[in-house]
Design an enzyme around this catalytic site. Structure first.
Site, PDB file in Angstrom:
ATOM      1  N   ALA B 207      15.886 -22.857 -51.987  1.00 26.10           N
ATOM      2  CA  ALA B 207      15.285 -22.542 -53.034  1.00 26.10           C
ATOM      3  C   ALA B 207      15.772 -21.064 -53.476  1.00 26.10           C
ATOM      4  CB  ALA B 207      13.648 -22.533 -53.226  1.00 26.10           C
ATOM      5  N   CYS B 331      23.672 -13.668 -42.373  1.00 23.89           N
ATOM      6  CA  CYS B 331      23.241 -14.290 -41.044  1.00 23.89           C
ATOM      7  C   CYS B 331      24.392 -14.052 -39.853  1.00 23.89           C
ATOM      8  CB  CYS B 331      23.188 -15.833 -41.108  1.00 23.89           C
ATOM      9  SG  CYS B 331      22.495 -16.270 -42.695  1.00 23.89           S
TER      10      CYS B 331
END
Lengths: 132, 392
Positions: B207, B331
């Site tokens: 999302a 990341c």
């Protein structure tokens, strides 16, 4: 507590940020009168190349300049070193404590090789001064 | 003390998008609504009300994806969806074969799942893309064996924006009765996909990559014989036993609103991204030694990744402040290693290390792009001024 957390998260302290962008000792190829001693260490493959030019006149370092390719900690470190050695008598060069940079600039442990390389550069300058 | 965010220009939208205020309003209203305070798994009124709102949100997401809402499972985000899809599907089909295929430029959430399965005894093929970042379909065809049960190839790459031809890849898999999973975290809500008409069996969604809240995602799983996953977690019947755990109502409602907004806006947003990408690249492309990472012909324009010679990436990022940009994926950016994605494209360590990813959102302005161009030029000039001559 907040300060402790900030130190854990923030990779650069204020001194590092200041020295990183100052550029007061970057090598502009304009040197005062004196003997030129150049030391260079590192390699592009390792992501760090450090070059220090010292101008020596009458047993005194009358100018210190650098060129560098590297991370913010390395650029801040070399700016600090040049500031420290500029104006020193060559006999006092041994008083420069590179390891203090770890705490001054909060250099992370994974960048310990940076400290070793900077020590190598200073050793090279000392060696060349002895040979002169 | 936190760093100031004055004059912050946020160009790290591929890491996370700024949440839309309509999403915030819906989530806040949910948290303040005493009618939906129940656990959605409870059969009392408060629980049923919560479940009602969750199913409305699921329908909104299904509308965006052009599929049936029963094909969607809520997760905590794309990392969990990728793990559930890959590990779950590989185990589900392990009695048929234990060979699985992915690409070296996938997100770590995918590569990590493949590494894990390899330790479990699966045979893994990691395909190398061409220098543009595109999968060579001939390589995929060649890699498929009779034991192959799963192929996972991402849609839009999170570092370069390079977009794979998932229709052709999925068709190759469908012909061979191999499950095809795609990590679509960077494309859903930005590029229209009709899942009921595409040869995709499993698809991961997040999302917060399209103006929704962090911490919520979904896994699309086609309803078909031979398509399934073995759960990774146990201890509850939520999400039809596939993903147990109490559902976070306010996050799901926010996700639903983000999906609804994306359905309305994604075509317009795509044009905005094209305009921003062109403006930024036009402003940078004349700098000597700069190059774009990944093909410009098949890419999502919301991401621009560039490398530059003679400049250290970490120093470049600090000089670009208060711009928020990324060197590689969020990341992957704390370990100081050159991006494995760019290395797989054939970039040298130095090229990969100097890479900066700019990623936009619908609120990014021309003025912000122009400031970015100016700051990038200044930063490169400074770092080249202090660099040894031969590096410049």
């Amino acid at each position: 507590m907040n300060e402790f957390i900030s130190k854990q998260i923030e990779p650069y302290n204020d001194l590092t940020r200041e020295l990183f962008t100052r550029g007061a000792y970057k090598d502009n190829s304009v040197y005062p009168k004196g003997g030129v001693i150049k030391a260079r260490k590192g390699s592009l493959d390792d992501g760090l190349v450090v070059e220090i030019v010292t101008i020596v006149d009458d047993e005194k370092i009358v100018a210190a300049k650098y060129r560098i390719y590297g991370c913010p900690h390395s650029i801040a470190s070399i700016e600090w070193i040049c500031e420290e050695i500029d104006g020193l008598m060559i006999d006092d060069l041994n008083k420069i404590d590179i390891s203090s940079l770890k705490n001054l600039l909060l250099i992370p442990i994974e960048k310990t090789s940076l400290i070793l390389l900077l020590e190598d550069v200073l050793d090279e300058i000392r060696l060349q001064l002895e040979l002169k | 003390m936190k760093r100031t965010t004055d004059n912050l220009i946020y160009l790290d939208s591929a890491a996370t998008m700024p949440i839309d205020q309509k999403v915030v309003s819906a989530m806040t209203a949910c948290l303040n609504n005493t009618e939906v305070i129940g656990n959605p798994s409870s059969l009392n009124n408060a629980g049923r009300n919560a479940m009602h709102d969750i199913e409305i949100a699921r329908q909104k997401l299904a509308n965006l994806l052009h599929t049936n809402k029963d094909n969607l499972t809520w997760t905590s985000g794309a990392t969990e969806s990728n793990n559930l899809a890959i590990i779950g599907a590989a185990r589900f089909r392990s009695h048929l074969g234990r060979h699985i295929i992915t690409m070296a430029t996938e997100h770590k959430a995918v590569l990590g799942a493949f590494d894990y399965l390899e330790k479990e005894g699966f045979q893994v093929t990691r395909l190398i893309p061409d220098s543009n970042g595109l999968l060579k379909l001939a390589d995929l065809k060649e890699a498929i064996k009779k034991e192959t049960q799963l192929v996972s190839i991402m849609h839009v790459n999170n570092e370069t924006g390079v977009t794979q031809d998932i229709v052709k890849i999925g068709s190759i898999c469908r012909e061979k009765d191999i499950l095809f999973h795609t990590d679509a975290a960077q494309s859903i809500g930005k590029i229209s996909l009709n899942l009921d008409q595409l040869p995709i069996d499993l698809l991961s969604i997040s999302a917060h990559k399209f103006y929704g809240p962090q911490g919520i995602g979904a896994l699309y799983m086609r309803k078909a014989a031979g398509c399934g996953v073995i759960p990774l977690h146990y201890g509850g019947e939520q999400e039809k036993w596939i993903r147990p755990g109490t559902l976070p109502v306010h996050q799901i409602i926010g996700f639903g609103v983000a999906a609804e907004l994306a359905l309305e806006r994604s075509e317009d947003d795509y044009l905005i991204m094209q305009d921003l990408h062109k403006r930024l690249w036009d402003g940078l492309k004349n700098i000597p030694g700069i190059e774009i990472n990944g093909t410009i012909k098949s890419k999502y324009p919301g991401i621009l990744n560039v490398s530059i010679s003679g400049v250290d990436g970490e120093s470049l990022i600090l000089l670009l402040e208060p711009l928020c940009v990324a060197n590689g994926s969020a990341c992957n950016s704390k370990n100081n290693e050159p991006s494995f994605v760019l290395k797989a494209l054939g970039r040298s360590d130095l090229q990969a290390q100097s890479a900066i990813r700019f990623s936009f959102n619908r609120n990014t302005t021309h003025e912000e792009i122009d400031i970015t161009i100016e700051k990038y030029h200044e930063a490169v000039r400074y770092l080249r001024e202090i660099a040894p001559d031969e590096l410049v």
